[in-house]
Design an enzyme around this catalytic site. Structure first.
Site, PDB file in Angstrom:
ATOM      1  N   ASP A 193       0.139 -13.794   7.646  1.00  0.00           N
ATOM      2  CA  ASP A 193       0.161 -14.264   6.260  1.00  0.00           C
ATOM      3  C   ASP A 193      -0.381 -15.687   6.146  1.00  0.00           C
ATOM      4  OD1 ASP A 193       0.617 -13.615   3.652  1.00  0.00           O
ATOM      5  OD2 ASP A 193       2.737 -14.145   3.647  1.00  0.00           O
ATOM      6  N   ASP A 264       6.055  -8.722   1.383  1.00  0.00           N
ATOM      7  CA  ASP A 264       7.059  -9.783   1.340  1.00  0.00           C
ATOM      8  C   ASP A 264       8.424  -9.254   0.906  1.00  0.00           C
ATOM      9  OD1 ASP A 264       5.003 -11.562   1.982  1.00  0.00           O
ATOM     10  OD2 ASP A 264       4.472 -11.821  -0.124  1.00  0.00           O
TER      11      ASP A 264
END
Length: 377
Positions: A193, A264
Site C-alpha cells: 500500500d 483496508d
C-alpha cells in the site's frame, strides 16, 4: 531449477486462493443450510479450530499465500494501470457478477427469515443450473435488481452496498490460522500500500493506486449499444461506472468524495475474526480447566480485556488517524500505514503481557480435547 519450481508452486497456490475467494460464494448459494448446520455440529466435535477445517467452503491462508498475495495484487494493479482501456468492459462485467453473488450471500439470512413462515425449505430444481430454495432465489433476485439499478444510475450508495457485500463474503470465506500468518499478510500489504501510493509516481510518472481506484469504466450497456448499432439514443445516456472496489463517502459540501478500499476493510477484518475466535477458544479452555487464573503478574482487569475489543479499538483509532492525515496533507493516504500498526502492535503487546503470544503465534487452536465446541466466525 528447484527455486523456479518452488516459486511456480507458490504462485499457483496464490492463484488458487484468489479464484477460491472469487467463486466460493457461488457454491454457498446452492447449499442446504439445514444439512450445513448438522455438518457444523458434527465437525465441531472433531475440533473446529484446526487450520485444515472440514468445512470446504472456508479457505485458510498459509504463510506462502500470505507472502505472495501482495505480489499478485501488484501485478493486478499494473495490468489495470496499463491496459485499463482494453480490459475495462470485461473487468466491469466480472465485478458486477461477483458483486451480485456476494450481495446475494449478504441478503440470504434476511430472505431465509422472511420466507421461513410462508414457504417450506424444499429446493426447486432448475435443471442443469442446480436446485435452490425460495430464500436463495429471492436473495439472488434482489441482488440482480440492485446491480441493474446501479448499472443504470451509477449511484454511489448502490456501489457502496455492493462493496459491502464483497467485504462480507470475503471475510466469511477466508480465515487466518495464526498470528504469524496475520503479521506476514498485513506487513506485506502495508509495504504494498505504501509503495503504490507514495512511490509509484517516481517510477510511472503517476500515482498508480489513485489512478486505478478513481478511473471510471465504460458502462456495459453503452458498449453493447455501440457494438449492436442500436442507434444514438439507445444506451448512450447511461453514466460511466465507478467500480465497487471501494467505499466512497461524500463531503459535507458534496464537492468531493473520500474513499476507503475494500482491502483496508477485509484484511483488518480477517485479523478481527482471528482474535474473536481466539477469545472464544480461550474462554472455553478456561471453563474446561475450572476457571484457572492467568499468569500471576497480570492483573484480573487486564485478563478481562478481550483481544477483539483491543484490536477493534485500534482499528477505529487507525482509521481516524488516516482520515486526519488525509485532511492535513490534502492527499491520498495508504490506510494500511495507520491501520496495521494500530491493530497489530496493541495485539502483540497484550498477547505478550497475558502470556498468550507463543500460543497465538503458531497453531493457536490445536486442542487435545476433541469434545469442545467453539464459535466459528
Amino acid at each position: 531449477g528447484e527455486g523456479a519450481v518452488a516459486v511456480g508452486t507458490s504462485l499457483n497456490r496464490s492463484l488458487e486462493l484468489i479464484c477460491h475467494i472469487c467463486f466460493v460464494p457461488c457454491r454457498s448459494l446452492n447449499m442446504d443450510f439445514e444439512n450445513q448446520d448438522k455438518e457444523k455440529d458434527n465437525s465441531s466435535a472433531a475440533g473446529s479450530f484446526n487450520g485444515n477445517s472440514t468445512n470446504n467452503s472456508i479457505q485458510t491462508i498459509d504463510s506462502t499465500q500470505a507472502l505472495f498475495l501482495p505480489i499478485g495484487a501488484s501485478v493486478s494493479l499494473l495490468v489495470m494501470f496499463f491496459f485499463f482501456d482494453s480490459v475495462q468492459v470485461v473487468f466491469t462485467i466480472c465485478t458486477a457478477v461477483l458483486a451480485t453473488i456476494a450481495f446475494a450471500f449478504l441478503l440470504l439470512p434476511m430472505c431465509q427469515y422472511l420466507t421461513r413462515p410462508c414457504s417450506p425449505q424444499n429446493k426447486i430444481s432448475f435443471g442443469c443450473c442446480g436446485r435452490f430454495t425460495a430464500a436463495e432465489l429471492l436473495s439472488f433476485s434482489l441482488s440482480v435488481m440492485l446491480v441493474l439499478i446501479w448499472v443504470l444510475t451509477g449511484h454511489w450508495l448502490l456501489m457502496d452496498a455492493l462493496a459491502m457485500g464483497l467485504c462480507v463474503a470475503m471475510i466469511a470465506f477466508v480465515r487466518l490460522p495464526s498470528l504469524k500468518v496475520s503479521c506476514l499478510l498485513l506487513s506485506g500489504l502495508l509495504i504494498y500500500d505504501v509503495f503504490w501510493v507514495f512511490f509509484s509516481a517516481y517510477i510511472f510518472n503517476s500515482n498508480v493506486m489513485v489512478k486505478v481506484a478513481t478511473q471510471p469504466a465504460d458502462n456495459p450497456l453503452d458498449v453493447l449499444s455501440r457494438k449492436l448499432h442500436l442507434g444514438p439514443n439507445v444506451g448512450r445516456d447511461v453514466p460511466r461506472l465507478s467500480l465497487p472496489g471501494k467505499l466512497v463517502f461524500p463531503s459535507s459540501t458534496g464537492s468531493h468524495f473520500s474513499m476507503l478500499g475494500i482491502g483496508d476493510i477485509v484484511m483488518p477484518g480477517l485479523l478481527l475474526c482471528f482474535v474473536l475466535r481466539y477469545d472464544n477458544y480461550k474462554k472455553q479452555a478456561n471453563s474446561d480447566s475450572c476457571g484457572a487464573p492467568g499468569p500471576g503478574n497480570i492483573s484480573g482487569r487486564m485478563q478481562k480485556v478481550s483481544y477483539f475489543h483491543c484490536t477493534l479499538i485500534g482499528y477505529f483509532v487507525g482509521l481516524l488517524t488516516a482520515t486526519v492525515a488525509s485532511r492535513i496533507h490534502r492527499a491520498a493516504q495508504p490506510a494500511l500505514l495507520y491501520l496495521v500498526p494500530f491493530t497489530l502492535l496493541p495485539l502483540l503487546t497484550m498477547a505478550y503481557l497475558k502470556g498468550d503470544l507463543r500460543r497465538m503465534w503458531s497453531e493457536p487452536f490445536h486442542s487435545k480435547s476433541s469434545s469442545s465446541r467453539f464459535l466459528e466466525v
